[in-house]
Design a protein around this motif. Structure first.
Motif, PDB file in Angstrom:
ATOM      1  N   VAL A 128       0.832  -1.214   0.000  1.00 47.84           N
ATOM      2  CA  VAL A 128       0.000   0.000   0.000  1.00 47.84           C
ATOM      3  C   VAL A 128       0.860   1.256   0.000  1.00 47.84           C
ATOM      4  CG1 VAL A 128      -1.800   1.266   1.234  1.00 47.84           C
ATOM      5  CG2 VAL A 128      -1.826  -1.240   1.198  1.00 47.84           C
ATOM      6  N   LEU A 129       1.838   1.302   0.886  1.00 47.19           N
ATOM      7  CA  LEU A 129       2.709   2.483   0.989  1.00 47.19           C
ATOM      8  C   LEU A 129       3.996   2.239   0.215  1.00 47.19           C
ATOM      9  CD1 LEU A 129       2.273   3.189   4.820  1.00 47.19           C
ATOM     10  CD2 LEU A 129       0.894   4.062   2.921  1.00 47.19           C
ATOM     11  N   HIS A 130       3.890   1.847  -1.045  1.00 44.18           N
ATOM     12  CA  HIS A 130       5.075   1.490  -1.828  1.00 44.18           C
ATOM     13  C   HIS A 130       5.967   2.694  -2.108  1.00 44.18           C
ATOM     14  CE1 HIS A 130       2.754   3.096  -5.238  1.00 44.18           C
ATOM     15  NE2 HIS A 130       1.751   2.357  -4.799  1.00 44.18           N
ATOM     16  N   ASN A 131       5.435   3.899  -1.929  1.00 44.59           N
ATOM     17  CA  ASN A 131       6.261   5.102  -2.093  1.00 44.59           C
ATOM     18  C   ASN A 131       6.921   5.534  -0.788  1.00 44.59           C
ATOM     19  OD1 ASN A 131       5.649   5.418  -4.844  1.00 44.59           O
ATOM     20  ND2 ASN A 131       3.705   6.450  -4.354  1.00 44.59           N
ATOM     21  N   TRP A 132       6.692   4.725   0.263  1.00 42.46           N
ATOM     22  CA  TRP A 132       7.299   5.020   1.570  1.00 42.46           C
ATOM     23  C   TRP A 132       8.822   5.031   1.437  1.00 42.46           C
ATOM     24  CZ3 TRP A 132       4.694   5.599   6.356  1.00 42.46           C
ATOM     25  CH2 TRP A 132       5.518   5.610   7.486  1.00 42.46           C
ATOM     26  N   PRO A 133       9.487   6.094   1.911  1.00 37.77           N
ATOM     27  CA  PRO A 133      10.957   6.154   1.774  1.00 37.77           C
ATOM     28  C   PRO A 133      11.623   5.049   2.585  1.00 37.77           C
ATOM     29  CG  PRO A 133      10.144   7.919   3.193  1.00 37.77           C
ATOM     30  CD  PRO A 133       8.942   7.262   2.599  1.00 37.77           C
ATOM     31  N   SER A 134      12.080   4.040   1.898  1.00 44.13           N
ATOM     32  CA  SER A 134      12.646   2.878   2.579  1.00 44.13           C
ATOM     33  C   SER A 134      13.618   2.179   1.646  1.00 44.13           C
ATOM     34  CB  SER A 134      11.513   1.940   2.998  1.00 44.13           C
ATOM     35  OG  SER A 134      12.007   0.714   3.437  1.00 44.13           O
ATOM     36  N   ASN A 135      14.514   1.405   2.235  1.00 40.65           N
ATOM     37  CA  ASN A 135      15.394   0.570   1.434  1.00 40.65           C
ATOM     38  C   ASN A 135      15.454  -0.807   2.057  1.00 40.65           C
ATOM     39  OD1 ASN A 135      17.392   0.621   3.576  1.00 40.65           O
ATOM     40  ND2 ASN A 135      17.985   2.670   2.839  1.00 40.65           N
ATOM     41  N   CYS A 136      16.100  -1.743   1.364  1.00 35.69           N
ATOM     42  CA  CYS A 136      16.103  -3.134   1.799  1.00 35.69           C
ATOM     43  C   CYS A 136      16.786  -3.305   3.151  1.00 35.69           C
ATOM     44  CB  CYS A 136      16.800  -3.999   0.744  1.00 35.69           C
ATOM     45  SG  CYS A 136      15.890  -4.116  -0.805  1.00 35.69           S
ATOM     46  N   VAL A 137      17.888  -2.598   3.350  1.00 37.10           N
ATOM     47  CA  VAL A 137      18.633  -2.736   4.607  1.00 37.10           C
ATOM     48  C   VAL A 137      17.789  -2.256   5.776  1.00 37.10           C
ATOM     49  CG1 VAL A 137      20.672  -1.995   5.875  1.00 37.10           C
ATOM     50  CG2 VAL A 137      20.846  -2.510   3.430  1.00 37.10           C
ATOM     51  N   ARG A 138      17.121  -1.111   5.591  1.00 40.52           N
ATOM     52  CA  ARG A 138      16.281  -0.577   6.671  1.00 40.52           C
ATOM     53  C   ARG A 138      15.109  -1.513   6.945  1.00 40.52           C
ATOM     54  NH1 ARG A 138      14.224   5.364   5.720  1.00 40.52           N
ATOM     55  NH2 ARG A 138      16.494   5.656   5.634  1.00 40.52           N
ATOM     56  N   ARG A 139      14.534  -2.077   5.888  1.00 39.81           N
ATOM     57  CA  ARG A 139      13.416  -3.010   6.064  1.00 39.81           C
ATOM     58  C   ARG A 139      13.855  -4.254   6.816  1.00 39.81           C
ATOM     59  NH1 ARG A 139      10.606  -6.471   1.482  1.00 39.81           N
ATOM     60  NH2 ARG A 139       8.788  -7.235   2.623  1.00 39.81           N
ATOM     61  N   GLN A 140      15.048  -4.767   6.493  1.00 35.80           N
ATOM     62  CA  GLN A 140      15.571  -5.938   7.202  1.00 35.80           C
ATOM     63  C   GLN A 140      15.797  -5.632   8.677  1.00 35.80           C
ATOM     64  OE1 GLN A 140      19.096  -7.003   5.042  1.00 35.80           O
ATOM     65  NE2 GLN A 140      17.964  -7.626   3.206  1.00 35.80           N
ATOM     66  N   ARG A 141      16.347  -4.456   8.964  1.00 38.01           N
ATOM     67  CA  ARG A 141      16.585  -4.077  10.353  1.00 38.01           C
ATOM     68  C   ARG A 141      15.270  -3.947  11.123  1.00 38.01           C
ATOM     69  NH1 ARG A 141      21.189   0.665   9.449  1.00 38.01           N
ATOM     70  NH2 ARG A 141      22.937  -0.747   8.931  1.00 38.01           N
TER      71      ARG A 141
END
Length: 339
Positions: A128-141
């Protein structure tokens, strides 16, 4: 607290025994069923852990959640033989084991709820929030932090339940593992915070997720959403009736024999449904074609065969290189002797 509902059968059976005649003992069926669930859950979740560790990348957020859910199910499963013995015979494991098993039971239950909620929120952010400022490393953390928080919260919450139970010997010389106090306020708070509140969050997230997926042109990208939805739905379908019945039991106690008998039968049926959940997740993960393929490879030991084959090829290559080197050295020696 919540454990007062967990031992509802013991509390009611003592009360009903003097007033009503029970011709059928559901406790025996529950005990036998717990043993079957224990066998299937150990086998299914054990294989799932092997597949994840051997074939899958644990840097993948979904795989990380699934790994922790499998561990949660196994912790819950370990308690089943003890409850089976309690139902089939009586509690023979002492007071410390009573407290420890109650703690393990609620750690498995609470951690499952929190992990499923975290997994759903992760899907919500991704879809839903695919434009949310995020990256893979932050998501993993964030996923690692959510898993750690799930275990810390579930262990902390289970301690209050473990403290409030003890092994007691009744007038008929049978020992039971049950609550030492009836804390209804604690029960309401824990059920609200650790079951119904996550349920509301999950319903909200999946309403938005399904709306986004149905509006998407490429629905194949969201296959993971379907698998996660099935896992979450299975949990609440299994545990929902049981928790609702425990809530009813704290508010209403029937006085007639038929009413008490119906409530006890409903309790046992809902308990069997709830406890069977720990062996359902591995079946739901088989909805993934990739996991089915990995499982077949694991059962055929293809990874081990591949390693042996690679090792054999390496040894053959090394032998060939050594032979060529010796042949070249021999040729050089012959040339020097000829000179």
């Amino acid at each position: 607290s919540l454990n007062s509902g967990f031992f509802m059968n013991e509390k009611h059976s003592d009360h009903v025994e003097y007033l009503c005649d029970h011709n059928f003992n559901f406790a025996t069926i529950s005990g036998a069923f717990f043993i079957l669930v224990f066998i299937f859950s150990i086998a299914g979740n054990g294989l799932l852990l092997c597949v994840l560790v051997v074939y899958e990348s644990l840097k993948n957020v979904t795989n990380l959640f699934v790994l922790n859910l499998a561990c949660s199910d196994l912790i819950f499963t370990v308690t089943l033989p003890f409850w089976a013995t309690n139902f089939l015979h009586h509690w023979v494991f002492g007071d410390f084991c009573c407290k420890f098993m109650i703690a393990a039971y609620f750690v498995g239950l609470y951690s499952s709820v929190i992990l499923l909620t975290a997994m759903t929120v992760d899907r919500f952010i991704t879809v839903v929030l695919h434009n949310w400022p995020s990256n893979c490393v932050r998501r993993q953390r964030c996923a690692v932090g959510a898993c750690a928080a799930a275990w810390v919260i579930s262990i902390g919450a289970s301690l209050s339940d473990a403290i409030n139970v003890k092994a007691e010997t009744n007038w008929d010389n049978l020992t039971t593992c049950g609550p030492s106090s009836d804390d209804k306020l604690g029960y309401y708070l824990q059920v609200s915070l650790l079951f119904f509140l996550p349920f509301v969050i999950i319903v909200f997230c999946y309403s938005a997720i399904l709306k986004t997926v149905l509006q998407s042109a490429n629905r194949k990208r969201h296959r993971t959403v379907v698998v996660v939805l099935c896992i979450v739905a299975a949990f609440f379908i299994c545990w929902g009736p049981y928790n609702i019945l425990l809530l009813i039991e704290t508010l209403y106690t029937p006085e007639s024999c038929d009413g008490q008998r119906r409530l006890i039968i409903a309790y046992y049926i809902c308990q069997i449904l709830a406890f069977s959940h720990c062996c359902m997740n591995p079946l739901l993960y088989l909805l993934s074609q990739k996991l089915r393929t990995h499982l077949l490879h694991l059962l055929r030991c293809e990874k081990l065969r591949m390693k042996k084959r690679e090792k054999g090829i390496t040894q053959d290559t090394s032998f060939f290189q050594n032979a060529m080197s010796m042949r070249q050295n021999s040729a050089v020696m012959l040339e020097l002797q000829a000179k």
